[in-house]
Design an enzyme around this catalytic site. Structure first.
Site, PDB file in Angstrom:
ATOM      1  N   ASP A   1     -21.519   1.131  44.145  1.00  0.00           N
ATOM      2  CA  ASP A   1     -21.085   0.509  42.894  1.00  0.00           C
ATOM      3  C   ASP A   1     -20.885  -0.980  43.130  1.00  0.00           C
ATOM      4  O   ASP A   1     -20.718  -1.414  44.277  1.00  0.00           O
ATOM      5  CB  ASP A   1     -19.790   1.160  42.382  1.00  0.00           C
ATOM      6  CG  ASP A   1     -18.649   1.086  43.392  1.00  0.00           C
ATOM      7  OD1 ASP A   1     -18.901   1.272  44.601  1.00  0.00           O
ATOM      8  OD2 ASP A   1     -17.501   0.813  42.983  1.00  0.00           O
TER       9      ASP A   1
ATOM     10  N   GLU B   1     -15.873   2.433  44.688  1.00  0.00           N
ATOM     11  CA  GLU B   1     -15.131   1.655  45.667  1.00  0.00           C
ATOM     12  C   GLU B   1     -14.444   0.457  45.032  1.00  0.00           C
ATOM     13  O   GLU B   1     -13.337   0.079  45.405  1.00  0.00           O
ATOM     14  CB  GLU B   1     -16.075   1.181  46.776  1.00  0.00           C
ATOM     15  CG  GLU B   1     -15.382   0.763  48.055  1.00  0.00           C
ATOM     16  CD  GLU B   1     -14.980  -0.706  48.093  1.00  0.00           C
ATOM     17  OE1 GLU B   1     -14.227  -1.067  49.001  1.00  0.00           O
ATOM     18  OE2 GLU B   1     -15.411  -1.484  47.214  1.00  0.00           O
TER      19      GLU B   1
HETATM   20 ZN   LIG Z   1     -17.537  -3.747  49.165  1.00  0.00          ZN
END
Ligand SMILES: [Zn+2]
Length: 466
Positions: A83, A146
């Protein structure tokens, strides 16, 4: 160009072209973080499948590609995320396409973390192609949440065992053995005594969208009836800011003031220039209404101090200092609410409970409401641990240098491993453009990463003591 390099670029282009930004509105049971992140995960798992490796998609949250037979708990791992943060303003290249120019690769995610993901994947594929014998399986684990709350990893590790050991190519070289503890907090303040008749009335102030980014822009709406005040504001702006750092638009007695700073990752606020803090410094020179003035002098100024000194939480150890980033700033006289969302990052040795208690004390003293949104304890691996030493050996073998391990403010997936450390992909003295406009990396650096990651994975796959 070599076939290997061509394949690297094709894969990175494919991945960068997917807008893997979190979208709540697009969330489904197969794509809990939205279409883009799910597509990025499927893309990488498809590579693994096509290259004849074992792949698993864990409910659309995260997935892995495994090389070699064996149980997940015995695996050595490399953890990446697919992401990315939204592009934000200021790009001169297309953010969701790979642009190659003078040996540099541009695009959102080239540095954080898609470039390193491709490097790690290509390293794994090389090991397979060369037929290296492995004593335990190697797992390439990819998450897609993340940049937000790591719900991907939480879910993945409910379903899959934690690998024994591993590395995370999502920070700097030579090796990160310490990561700061993180408290993300929201502070709200009800506004009383709003005097709309003050010479300058602060109607609203908005800046930033995420706690982990230094805001690049801030806007305020002011009501002022007196031309002399306007004159004074112009003088202040010209004195305090460069010409391209502000814009003023007047609509009758309502004035909109925009101030521009420099974005940066919230873990390294010193690399940025906080737009709302600059705006606050201008506003506090004006005869503002009491509520507005209190806001800029107290709430904004105290949270805008990136050292934490004004909040009473300043901390420093031999290799790290505490940082504060007020990534979201909101002031609205119409709804009588002010709010700051910030990330506070403390050296790994500092207990988060202690930090929390100090912040509660501050909030009580100021009569404000402080809520913890997210809490992530620090992480550390002894620098003489065999894993840390092996990573340094590999780094030295490929670069001829052996710098000391680092402590950072960013959070990497290394925290989800008992024995884990971040390792690259950013080389010393290279510009860190993660989360910035025109994010880039040298292609040759990514190729060197690939060689090092292959070396590390091979050593991990053949080791028994790591
Ligand atoms: Zn990163």
């Amino acid at each position: 160009m070599e076939r290997f390099e061509q394949e690297f670029l094709t894969k990175l282009d494919e991945l960068v072209s997917i807008e893997s930004v979190y979208h709540d509105a697009e969330a489904t049971s197969e794509a809990p973080f939205g279409k883009g992140p799910a597509e990025a995960l499927n893309c990488v798992l498809r590579w693994g499948e096509e290259d004849g490796m074992i792949v698993k998609n864990v409910d659309g949250y995260a997935g892995h590609i495994q090389l070699g037979e064996g149980r997940g708990e015995d695996a050595a791992s490399v953890l990446v995320h697919l992401d990315v943060v939204p592009p934000g303003p200021g790009w001169t290249k297309a953010p969701f396409a790979l642009t190659e120019e003078d040996g540099r690769l541009y695009g959102r995610g080239v540095l954080d973390n898609k470039g390193a993901a491709v490097a790690a994947y290509m390293a794994l594929k090389q090991i397979k192609t060369e037929g290296v014998a492995l004593k335990r399986p190697l797992r390439f684990i990819a998450g897609i949440d993340e940049e937000r709350h790591w719900a991907c990893m939480d879910h993945y590790f409910q379903e899959e065992p934690q690998p024994k050991t591993g590395f995370v190519p999502d920070a700097d070289f030579p090796v990160i053995t310490k990561e700061k503890g993180i408290l993300d907090v929201e502070v709200t303040q009800p506004l009383f005594n709003i005097e709309t008749s003050a010479p300058v009335f602060l109607q609203s102030l908005h800046s930033g969208e995420r706690e982990n980014m230094v805001p690049a822009a801030a806007e305020a709406e002011l009501v002022m009836y007196d031309a002399a005040e306007l004159e004074r504001l112009y003088k202040l702006l010209e004195h305090m800011l460069a010409a391209d750092q502000f814009k003023v638009e007047a609509h009758g007695s309502v004035l909109r003031l925009d101030v521009y700073g420099t974005p940066a990752h919230g873990a390294a606020p010193d690399l940025g220039d906080h737009a709302a803090v600059k705006l606050g410094q201008v506003l506090e020179q004006l005869p503002l209404d009491q509520a507005g003035l209190t806001f800029v002098q107290k709430l904004l100024a105290e949270w805008g101090d990136s050292t934490g000194r004004l909040l009473g939480v300043q901390k420093e150890t031999s290799d790290a200092v505490l940082t504060v980033n007020a990534g979201v700033v909101r002031y609205d006289a119409s709804t009588k609410q002010a709010k700051i969302v910030a990330t506070v990052r403390a050296p790994a040795e500092v207990p988060l409970a202690e930090l929390r208690a100090q912040l509660d004390t501050w909030a009580e003293r100021r009569g404000m409401d402080l809520r913890v949104l997210d809490e992530l304890p620090g992480h550390s691996l002894q620098s003489d641990h065999p894993l840390a030493q092996m990573l340094l050996d590999v780094y030295e073998g490929h670069t001829g240098e052996r710098p000391a391990p680092l402590a950072i403010g960013g959070a990497t997936y290394a925290r989800v491993l008992k024995d884990g450390a971040a390792f690259g992909p950013l080389f010393p003295n290279r510009e860190n453009t993660a989360h910035q406009a025109d994010e880039w990396m040298y292609f040759k650096d990514l190729l060197l990463c690939t060689k090092m990651y292959e070396d590390v994975l091979q050593r991990l796959g053949q080791a028994e003591n790591l």
